[in-house]
Design a protein around this motif. Structure first.
Motif, PDB file in Angstrom:
ATOM      1  N   PRO A 161       0.807  -1.235   0.000  1.00 59.49           N
ATOM      2  CA  PRO A 161       0.000   0.000   0.000  1.00 59.49           C
ATOM      3  C   PRO A 161       0.831   1.271   0.000  1.00 59.49           C
ATOM      4  N   GLU A 162       1.964   1.282   0.718  1.00 58.14           N
ATOM      5  CA  GLU A 162       2.762   2.500   0.780  1.00 58.14           C
ATOM      6  C   GLU A 162       3.394   2.817  -0.577  1.00 58.14           C
ATOM      7  N   GLN A 163       3.879   1.765  -1.255  1.00 55.87           N
ATOM      8  CA  GLN A 163       4.461   1.989  -2.583  1.00 55.87           C
ATOM      9  C   GLN A 163       3.394   2.444  -3.579  1.00 55.87           C
ATOM     10  N   VAL A 164       2.199   1.837  -3.485  1.00 53.60           N
ATOM     11  CA  VAL A 164       1.142   2.164  -4.447  1.00 53.60           C
ATOM     12  C   VAL A 164       0.675   3.601  -4.272  1.00 53.60           C
ATOM     13  N   LYS A 165       0.789   4.150  -3.059  1.00 51.08           N
ATOM     14  CA  LYS A 165       0.462   5.562  -2.872  1.00 51.08           C
ATOM     15  C   LYS A 165       1.335   6.444  -3.758  1.00 51.08           C
ATOM     16  N   ARG A 166       2.551   5.955  -4.030  1.00 52.38           N
ATOM     17  CA  ARG A 166       3.480   6.714  -4.876  1.00 52.38           C
ATOM     18  C   ARG A 166       3.292   6.392  -6.354  1.00 52.38           C
ATOM     19  N   VAL A 167       2.485   5.384  -6.646  1.00 52.76           N
ATOM     20  CA  VAL A 167       2.285   4.945  -8.034  1.00 52.76           C
ATOM     21  C   VAL A 167       0.785   4.871  -8.303  1.00 52.76           C
ATOM     22  N   PRO A 168       0.097   6.011  -8.378  1.00 53.06           N
ATOM     23  CA  PRO A 168      -1.353   5.963  -8.621  1.00 53.06           C
ATOM     24  C   PRO A 168      -1.725   5.278  -9.926  1.00 53.06           C
ATOM     25  N   SER A 169      -0.786   5.203 -10.861  1.00 56.30           N
ATOM     26  CA  SER A 169      -1.080   4.510 -12.119  1.00 56.30           C
ATOM     27  C   SER A 169      -1.281   3.009 -11.938  1.00 56.30           C
ATOM     28  N   CYS A 170      -0.917   2.477 -10.759  1.00 58.62           N
ATOM     29  CA  CYS A 170      -1.224   1.070 -10.488  1.00 58.62           C
ATOM     30  C   CYS A 170      -2.735   0.836 -10.506  1.00 58.62           C
ATOM     31  N   HIS A 171      -3.502   1.852 -10.089  1.00 55.19           N
ATOM     32  CA  HIS A 171      -4.958   1.746 -10.175  1.00 55.19           C
ATOM     33  C   HIS A 171      -5.413   1.882 -11.625  1.00 55.19           C
ATOM     34  N   TRP A 172      -4.814   2.823 -12.331  1.00 57.13           N
ATOM     35  CA  TRP A 172      -5.178   3.026 -13.742  1.00 57.13           C
ATOM     36  C   TRP A 172      -4.991   1.753 -14.552  1.00 57.13           C
ATOM     37  N   GLN A 173      -3.891   1.014 -14.309  1.00 56.95           N
ATOM     38  CA  GLN A 173      -3.632  -0.143 -15.163  1.00 56.95           C
ATOM     39  C   GLN A 173      -4.653  -1.258 -14.926  1.00 56.95           C
ATOM     40  N   ILE A 174      -5.197  -1.373 -13.713  1.00 51.83           N
ATOM     41  CA  ILE A 174      -6.263  -2.352 -13.489  1.00 51.83           C
ATOM     42  C   ILE A 174      -7.488  -1.986 -14.314  1.00 51.83           C
ATOM     43  N   ALA A 175      -7.860  -0.712 -14.290  1.00 46.75           N
ATOM     44  CA  ALA A 175      -9.011  -0.275 -15.083  1.00 46.75           C
ATOM     45  C   ALA A 175      -8.741  -0.419 -16.579  1.00 46.75           C
ATOM     46  N   LYS A 176      -7.516  -0.118 -16.990  1.00 46.49           N
ATOM     47  CA  LYS A 176      -7.173  -0.226 -18.417  1.00 46.49           C
ATOM     48  C   LYS A 176      -7.247  -1.664 -18.895  1.00 46.49           C
ATOM     49  N   GLU A 177      -6.641  -2.594 -18.144  1.00 46.46           N
ATOM     50  CA  GLU A 177      -6.715  -3.997 -18.527  1.00 46.46           C
ATOM     51  C   GLU A 177      -8.156  -4.500 -18.447  1.00 46.46           C
ATOM     52  N   GLY A 178      -8.921  -3.945 -17.510  1.00 50.49           N
ATOM     53  CA  GLY A 178     -10.329  -4.322 -17.418  1.00 50.49           C
ATOM     54  C   GLY A 178     -11.120  -3.931 -18.644  1.00 50.49           C
ATOM     55  N   LEU A 179     -10.812  -2.753 -19.203  1.00 53.09           N
ATOM     56  CA  LEU A 179     -11.475  -2.352 -20.448  1.00 53.09           C
ATOM     57  C   LEU A 179     -11.176  -3.349 -21.569  1.00 53.09           C
ATOM     58  N   GLY A 180      -9.971  -3.910 -21.555  1.00 52.42           N
ATOM     59  CA  GLY A 180      -9.646  -4.928 -22.550  1.00 52.42           C
ATOM     60  C   GLY A 180     -10.523  -6.161 -22.407  1.00 52.42           C
ATOM     61  N   ILE A 181     -10.811  -6.566 -21.160  1.00 48.24           N
ATOM     62  CA  ILE A 181     -11.709  -7.699 -20.933  1.00 48.24           C
ATOM     63  C   ILE A 181     -13.091  -7.383 -21.489  1.00 48.24           C
ATOM     64  N   LEU A 182     -13.589  -6.186 -21.205  1.00 50.96           N
ATOM     65  CA  LEU A 182     -14.920  -5.811 -21.686  1.00 50.96           C
ATOM     66  C   LEU A 182     -14.976  -5.802 -23.206  1.00 50.96           C
ATOM     67  N   HIS A 183     -13.880  -5.396 -23.841  1.00 49.77           N
ATOM     68  CA  HIS A 183     -13.819  -5.408 -25.305  1.00 49.77           C
ATOM     69  C   HIS A 183     -13.899  -6.836 -25.831  1.00 49.77           C
ATOM     70  N   SER A 184     -13.170  -7.761 -25.197  1.00 54.94           N
ATOM     71  CA  SER A 184     -13.211  -9.160 -25.619  1.00 54.94           C
ATOM     72  C   SER A 184     -14.621  -9.733 -25.466  1.00 54.94           C
ATOM     73  N   ILE A 185     -15.255  -9.431 -24.332  1.00 55.02           N
ATOM     74  CA  ILE A 185     -16.619  -9.933 -24.111  1.00 55.02           C
ATOM     75  C   ILE A 185     -17.570  -9.383 -25.158  1.00 55.02           C
ATOM     76  N   ASN A 186     -17.421  -8.121 -25.488  1.00 57.33           N
ATOM     77  CA  ASN A 186     -18.307  -7.502 -26.474  1.00 57.33           C
ATOM     78  C   ASN A 186     -18.208  -8.176 -27.837  1.00 57.33           C
ATOM     79  N   ASN A 187     -17.033  -8.741 -28.157  1.00 61.12           N
ATOM     80  CA  ASN A 187     -16.825  -9.367 -29.464  1.00 61.12           C
ATOM     81  C   ASN A 187     -17.229 -10.839 -29.512  1.00 61.12           C
ATOM     82  N   ILE A 188     -17.665 -11.406 -28.392  1.00 60.12           N
ATOM     83  CA  ILE A 188     -18.148 -12.789 -28.397  1.00 60.12           C
ATOM     84  C   ILE A 188     -19.517 -12.829 -29.063  1.00 60.12           C
ATOM     85  N   GLU A 189     -19.682 -13.705 -30.020  1.00 62.65           N
ATOM     86  CA  GLU A 189     -20.906 -13.738 -30.817  1.00 62.65           C
ATOM     87  C   GLU A 189     -21.969 -14.674 -30.235  1.00 62.65           C
TER      88      GLU A 189
END
Length: 327
Positions: free
Chosen positions: A253-281
């Protein structure tokens, strides 16, 4: 040769007969005087074993480990368990390593007592597109010695950072101290590996020198049109990655306070999951994987880690579509 080489190259091989000769020649051209090669033949069924045996005679410190196919993570773990080098590296056999790469990284690593030394590389496309730097120089320039979290935040904020092991060398004692291992059976396992490693590293340096060609094959699995089944597999792999990233954030937690982009990358990779799901026919498969997204708490994790109005707005629109799929 010394019992403690400066560098151990841990090389995972699975059906690599098309690439191995070029790869081993590129290692010979490094002209490294204190290097050990640990080649893990991960259940190859082609002619890889014969090529490995032929090149074993051309290096002074060359170990071959044979195992049943378990994937690149398992192969790297096998090699890491026996490595003796002061530093370790994990090159891919189908890429091109420039002659001076490892000498250059060792130079800055030994001079500055680095936990991680890293350089730039070049994307090479086999379909005729022009080559380009992996990390554009206007986004990431050479650094002095930085703490790992400082470099990680700088790299993630560039929005061009690539979570890979093959551009780096790592201090072996640092890896052993933390007990770092690769997650068996997980595609893109480099994402959680590099995140945790950089959060804990004390001394990291990056040189903006393109010393590695990453070959992008148009016929490779990751660059060909997917099927519903491959999209579901990819979604599950990335769900696991998000769970691992979330656990990492909780552990440091202390290191992540200095790296707020650690939260961004979870959301970014999550958007990739949503994109994959959207393309399932197939509606049944789309419903199954969407239900899993909610049951595993992945959607909640993505939403909690999203930062900024724009990202939350993009996710909010998708929420109602996802709920409609499982209603």
């Amino acid at each position: 040769m010394s019992d403690s080489p400066q560098l151990s190259l841990i090389i995972a091989v699975y059906n690599g007969e098309k690439f191995l000769s070029t790869f081993f020649d590129s290692i010979k051209n490094q002209h490294l005087s204190h290097v050990e090669l640990i080649v893990v033949n991960d259940g190859s069924t082609d002619g890889s074993a014969d090529i490995i045996e032929r090149y074993a005679q051309q290096f002074s410190d060359f170990t071959v480990l044979n195992q049943e196919n378990g994937g690149v993570s398992a192969a790297r773990n096998t090699g890491l368990a026996v490595a003796r080098g002061q530093y370790v590296a994990f090159p891919d056999i189908d890429d091109v390593i420039y002659p001076g790469m490892y000498n250059r990284l060792l130079e800055i690593a030994l001079q500055n007592d680095l936990d991680v030394a890293t350089c730039n590389g070049t994307y090479i496309y086999d379909d005729g597109r022009p080559a380009k730097k992996i990390f554009p120089s206007d986004r990431l320039s050479s650094t002095g010695v930085l703490e790992g979290p400082v470099w990680l935040e700088m790299a993630l904020r560039s929005r061009k950072f690539l979570h890979v092991t093959w551009l780096n060398i790592y201090r072996h004692d640092f890896i052993k101290e933390h007990g770092f291992r690769f997650e068996p059976g997980l595609r893109h396992q480099d994402i959680p590996w590099t995140t945790e490693l950089l959060l804990t590293a004390k001394r990291v340096q990056y040189v903006d020198e393109a010393l590695y060609d990453y070959l992008i094959h148009s016929a490779s699995v990751s660059h060909t049109p997917g099927t519903d089944d491959t999209r579901m597999r990819s979604s599950r792999h990335y769900m696991k990655i998000l769970e691992m990233l979330n656990d990492i954030n909780r552990r440091y937690p202390e290191q992540v306070k200095r790296v707020p982009s650690c939260h961004w990358q979870i959301a970014k990779e999550g958007l990739g999951i949503l994109h994959s799901i959207n393309n399932i026919e197939d509606p049944a498969k789309k419903r199954e994987i969407t239900q899993e997204l909610f049951d595993r708490g992945i959607w909640s994790m993505i939403w909690k880690n999203a930062r900024g109005f724009k990202l939350r707005w993009r996710l909010g629109r998708r929420y109602f579509r996802l709920k409609k799929i499982i209603s």
